[in-house]
Design a protein around this motif. Sequence first.
Motif: not given
Length: 126
Positions: A2-28
């Motif tokens: 799964k690669i949700p379209k509403d998230l951003k990603y890094t080359n290091d295989h982390e995902w990022v969800r932007i919520e205002g001025d906060v980024a929620v981060v996990g691994i893909t």
Amino acid sequence: MKIPKDLKYTNDHEWVRIEGDVAVVGITDFAQGELGDIVYVEVETVDETLDREEVFGTVEAVKTVSDLFAPLSGEIIEFNESLEDEPEKVNSDPYGEGWMVKIRFSDASQIDDLLSAEEYTEIVEG
């Protein structure tokens, strides 16, 4: 995978969800699949301010330990403490209950440097 379209990603295989001025981060989903069974997540950088690509923690699987890199510069404001008792959430729900940290980012322009779902897909399927 799964690669949700509403998230951003890094080359290091982390995902990022932007919520205002906060980024929620996990691994893909791809990353957790490559690592295998997650047995421990360590984050000792809460309340610290890190630059983008600095190590914010580690994730330990049965066979390996992998560093976790900050996708954006800012302050680590929260660690998902449920992972202390249930690190397997990273395997079972990497984009939900398996999130790792929240970062109050200091430079919103860095968001533009993150990968779209399409760009990340090209990397992992490349």
